[in-house]
Design an enzyme around this catalytic site. Structure first.
Site, PDB file in Angstrom:
ATOM      1  N   CYS A   1       0.812  -1.119  -0.166  1.00 45.50           N
ATOM      2  CA  CYS A   1       0.086   0.053  -0.019  1.00 45.50           C
ATOM      3  C   CYS A   1       0.908   1.315   0.076  1.00 45.50           C
ATOM      4  CB  CYS A   1      -0.882  -0.076   0.965  1.00 45.50           C
ATOM      5  SG  CYS A   1      -2.015   1.699   1.345  1.00 45.50           S
TER       6      CYS A   1
ATOM      7  N   CYS B   1      -0.398   4.251   2.157  1.00 44.61           N
ATOM      8  CA  CYS B   1      -0.138   3.693   3.659  1.00 44.61           C
ATOM      9  C   CYS B   1       1.070   3.921   4.300  1.00 44.61           C
ATOM     10  CB  CYS B   1      -0.601   2.291   3.896  1.00 44.61           C
ATOM     11  SG  CYS B   1      -2.473   1.779   3.400  1.00 44.61           S
ATOM     12  N   ASP B   2       1.959   3.687   3.367  1.00 44.10           N
ATOM     13  CA  ASP B   2       3.547   3.546   3.776  1.00 44.10           C
ATOM     14  C   ASP B   2       4.628   4.457   2.934  1.00 44.10           C
ATOM     15  OD1 ASP B   2       2.554   1.514   5.680  1.00 44.10           O
ATOM     16  OD2 ASP B   2       2.901   0.045   4.266  1.00 44.10           O
TER      17      ASP B   2
END
Length: 314
Positions: A132, A135-136
């Site tokens: 992701c 997300c990261d």
């Protein structure tokens, strides 16, 4: 017969459980093989509202579960193998449990990221391996990273990651990409993106704590090389966890549950779907939680209508 069963956890299922429990519906939540969903594989979560200093994925899921339990939600570990949605009461076969029967059902089984299946991959999830970018990506500011994949998702993630990384290298096993022309053009015109085509990933290398490289074999030359990198984003697609439904719920061409626009209602009254199992566009914890809330409220109204109908018949 239970009033409501929630199949699957994660932000969607747990949010639904919180709302249902607070409505005194005593939901039973069936946890699968990954209690808490994909967020349990994420180390730091910095984009979930209410946590200015961030929170780990596992901790966020533990807190949401505790909140649901506080209001009376019941949890049981099991794997749903079969469902019968043909009657007024829905029947569920759950591995390790007796048959369950419920008046309503919320499906929040999510979608699992497709993985490469190579040595070092699973061991380094959260240590440099991610599925992701949104997300990261922030954690790889100024670093060289790799995106594995050749479709639209891979191109989109690579372009997004150039906001943070000093260099993004796209690794794909073929010389041709599957991505649409417009997405390919965007990636090829991005000066921060480099390419390793015709390369098959064979191993994720690490120092025991963090990723340090991706070993690949060149399809044309047969030569092996290690691409130095601190982050590997696997972007080869997702598969929704809907196989156990056996075609009883309408799904799209990719297998995601189809819901009526603006709702979480499926084609079967009393069955609702929330989270990534019906969303292959956003796939965020906060959007999943939002649809979990919607499913719970719609489920509550459905049960009220059923109860009113039963009273009229009496």
């Amino acid at each position: 017969m239970r009033q409501v069963v929630v199949v699957g956890t994660g932000p969607a299922g747990l949010t639904a459980a919180i709302y249902l429990a607070r409505a005194n519906l005593s939901p039973l939540v069936i946890e699968g093989n990954e209690p808490g969903g994909q967020l349990t594989l994420t180390t730091e979560v910095e984009n979930f509202p209410g946590f200015p200093d961030g929170i780990t994925g596992p901790e966020l899921m533990r807190n949401m579960r505790k909140q649901a339990e506080k209001f009376g939600a019941e949890f049981s570990r099991g794997w749903v193998t079969q469902v019968d949605l043909s009657g007024n009461g829905f029947k569920l076969q759950v591995e390790g449990m007796t048959e369950l029967e419920t008046r309503s059902l919320i499906l929040s089984t999510g979608a699992s990221a497709k993985m490469l299946g190579i040595p070092g991959e699973n061991e380094n999830i959260g240590r440099g391996v991610s599925t992701c970018a949104t997300c990261d990506g922030f954690f790889f500011r100024g670093k060289k990273i790799v995106v594995v994949g050749g479709g639209d998702s891979a191109m989109e993630e690579a372009n997004f990651l150039t906001r943070f990384a000093s260099e993004v290298r796209i690794v794909h096993r073929r010389n041709e990409l599957r991505a649409s022309k417009i997405m390919q053009d965007r990636a090829r015109n991005n000066p921060k993106i480099t390419w390793s085509l015709n390369c098959i990933p064979v191993e994720v290398e690490s120092d025991g704590n963090r990723v340090k490289g991706l070993k690949v074999i060149n399809n044309e030359t047969g030569l092996e090389e290690t691409i130095a990198t601190e982050g590997i984003f696997v972007a080869i697609g997702y598969h929704p966890n809907t196989h156990f439904l056996n075609g009883q719920i309408d799904t799209d061409d990719l297998g995601y549950i189809v819901v009526k626009p603006g709702t979480t209602e499926t084609n079967i009254p009393g069955v609702f779907a929330c989270g990534d199992v019906q969303d292959h566009k956003f796939r965020q914890a906060i959007t999943a939680a939002g649809t979990g809330c919607m499913a719970a409220l719609e489920c509550e109204r459905f049960l009220e209508s059923v109860a009113a109908h039963d009273e009229l018949e009496v």
